[in-house]
Each structure stands twice: as C-alpha cells, then as structure tokens.
Design an enzyme around this catalytic site. Sequence first.
Site, mmCIF file in Angstrom:
data_model
loop_
_atom_site.group_PDB
_atom_site.id
_atom_site.type_symbol
_atom_site.label_atom_id
_atom_site.label_comp_id
_atom_site.label_asym_id
_atom_site.label_seq_id
_atom_site.Cartn_x
_atom_site.Cartn_y
_atom_site.Cartn_z
ATOM 1 N N ASN A 1 0.802 -1.231 0.000
ATOM 2 C CA ASN A 1 0.000 0.000 0.000
ATOM 3 C C ASN A 1 0.836 1.283 0.000
ATOM 4 O O ASN A 1 0.290 2.371 -0.156
ATOM 5 C CB ASN A 1 -1.003 0.018 1.171
ATOM 6 C CG ASN A 1 -1.926 -1.188 1.117
ATOM 7 O OD1 ASN A 1 -2.567 -1.410 0.101
ATOM 8 N ND2 ASN A 1 -1.974 -1.983 2.173
ATOM 9 N N TYR B 1 -1.058 9.428 6.616
ATOM 10 C CA TYR B 1 0.252 9.206 5.986
ATOM 11 C C TYR B 1 0.795 10.437 5.260
ATOM 12 O O TYR B 1 1.913 10.406 4.756
ATOM 13 C CB TYR B 1 0.160 8.007 5.030
ATOM 14 C CG TYR B 1 -0.192 6.719 5.752
ATOM 15 C CD1 TYR B 1 0.730 6.113 6.607
ATOM 16 C CD2 TYR B 1 -1.450 6.128 5.621
ATOM 17 C CE1 TYR B 1 0.413 4.952 7.291
ATOM 18 C CE2 TYR B 1 -1.786 4.960 6.293
ATOM 19 C CZ TYR B 1 -0.848 4.380 7.132
ATOM 20 O OH TYR B 1 -1.162 3.227 7.816
ATOM 21 N N SER C 1 3.803 6.730 10.354
ATOM 22 C CA SER C 1 2.925 7.082 11.481
ATOM 23 C C SER C 1 3.496 6.525 12.785
ATOM 24 O O SER C 1 4.340 5.620 12.760
ATOM 25 C CB SER C 1 1.526 6.506 11.235
ATOM 26 O OG SER C 1 1.563 5.095 11.228
ATOM 27 N N ARG D 1 -1.673 4.141 17.642
ATOM 28 C CA ARG D 1 -2.790 3.694 16.801
ATOM 29 C C ARG D 1 -3.381 2.392 17.354
ATOM 30 O O ARG D 1 -3.210 2.084 18.524
ATOM 31 C CB ARG D 1 -2.296 3.560 15.344
ATOM 32 C CG ARG D 1 -1.772 4.899 14.781
ATOM 33 C CD ARG D 1 -1.287 4.766 13.362
ATOM 34 N NE ARG D 1 -2.384 4.401 12.461
ATOM 35 C CZ ARG D 1 -2.207 3.963 11.216
ATOM 36 N NH1 ARG D 1 -0.972 3.855 10.727
ATOM 37 N NH2 ARG D 1 -3.238 3.653 10.458
HETATM 38 C C1 DHK Z 1 2.212 1.741 7.061
HETATM 39 C C2 DHK Z 1 1.213 0.841 6.937
HETATM 40 O O1 DHK Z 1 0.756 0.490 5.735
HETATM 41 C C3 DHK Z 1 0.539 0.247 8.104
HETATM 42 O O2 DHK Z 1 0.038 -1.033 7.852
HETATM 43 C C4 DHK Z 1 1.438 0.237 9.323
HETATM 44 C C5 DHK Z 1 2.871 2.009 8.345
HETATM 45 C C6 DHK Z 1 2.036 1.610 9.544
HETATM 46 C C7 DHK Z 1 3.407 3.432 8.406
HETATM 47 O O3 DHK Z 1 3.037 4.203 9.280
HETATM 48 O O4 DHK Z 1 4.252 3.770 7.566
HETATM 49 O O5 DHK Z 1 0.688 -0.178 10.441
#
Ligand code: DHK
Length: 147
Positions: free
Chosen positions: A11, A23, A102, A107
């Site tokens: 993602n 993000y 993050s 969270r």
């Molecule tokens: C990014 C993700 O896709 C989440 O699944 C993680 C992380 C956190 C981030 O904060 O970069 O939990």
Amino acid sequence: MPGFLILNGPNLNLLGLRQPEVYGHTTLADVEAMCREHAERIGVTVEFAQSNSEGTLVDHIHSCRERLDGLILNAGAYTHTSVALMDAISSAEVPAIELHLSNVHAREEFRHVSYIAKVAVGVICGFGPRGYTLAMDAMQAHLERAR
Ligand code: DHK
C-alpha cells in the site's frame, strides 16, 4: 561507500493519495527523491524498491546478503504479521531498521506488535517522510559504531 536498500511494503505505492490524514501528502516518488539527495549528502548509495507481495519483499531482503550494508524497511501491515519477513532479515544477515511514517504505538493495538523489531537494530516511527532520512543517518551511525 556503504550501500542501503530502502524497501517499502504493501500500500505504500499509494503514499500521498492513501489516507493523507494519517500518511500525509508526500508521494513515494517524493520520498525516493529525498532519499537519493540525502544519500549524496552523507556519502552512501541507495537502492529503492516497493512491493505489495510478501514473497517479493522476501526476495528483495535476500538480495542484500553479502552485497549491501543496511536495510531500511517499511513493511507496512506485514510488520505486524510476517514471520517470513522476520526470517528473511535473519537469513540475509544485514542490519535492518524498521520504519513507519505514522506513530504505530498511538494507533490500533494490532499495530503495536512487530515481527520486524525482533530482528532490527532499531525502530523509527511517527516522523512522516522525514523518518526515511533519519533512518539513513541512524544506519550510517550504526555501521560506524560497529566498525
Ligand atoms: C504503514 C502501513 O501500511 C501500516 O500497515 C502500518 C505504516 C504503519 C506506516 O506508518 O508507515 O501499520
């Protein structure tokens, strides 16, 4: 010159578009440009990769073995689930830093668990895209200490 792999998991290709309230608006291409610029400044080389597939991430981690000096890994959600990525880091025998944009500890509870942290030299989270260059500095300092 030390060489690092900066590896991003599922993602993160949608960074900048995906849940910007969590993000931010910076894209993965922006992050890569920041990292490349920073690499020149601090005297390291960087490879940059992203995959949504766990197996491909394992292959990228293996590719560090006896070739690169450090791995900076934002494994996305696989952080919280993947024994395979944890074992890949141990198998590659490369120092790894776990990274998140993050603050995962502020969270949901399932994000407080990390398989990566168990085999990482350290964890950086909560500083947004700046975390990537912080991780590069931290890896460089780690390698200098270990020398
Ligand atoms: C990014 C993700 O896709 C989440 O699944 C993680 C992380 C956190 C981030 O904060 O970069 O939990």
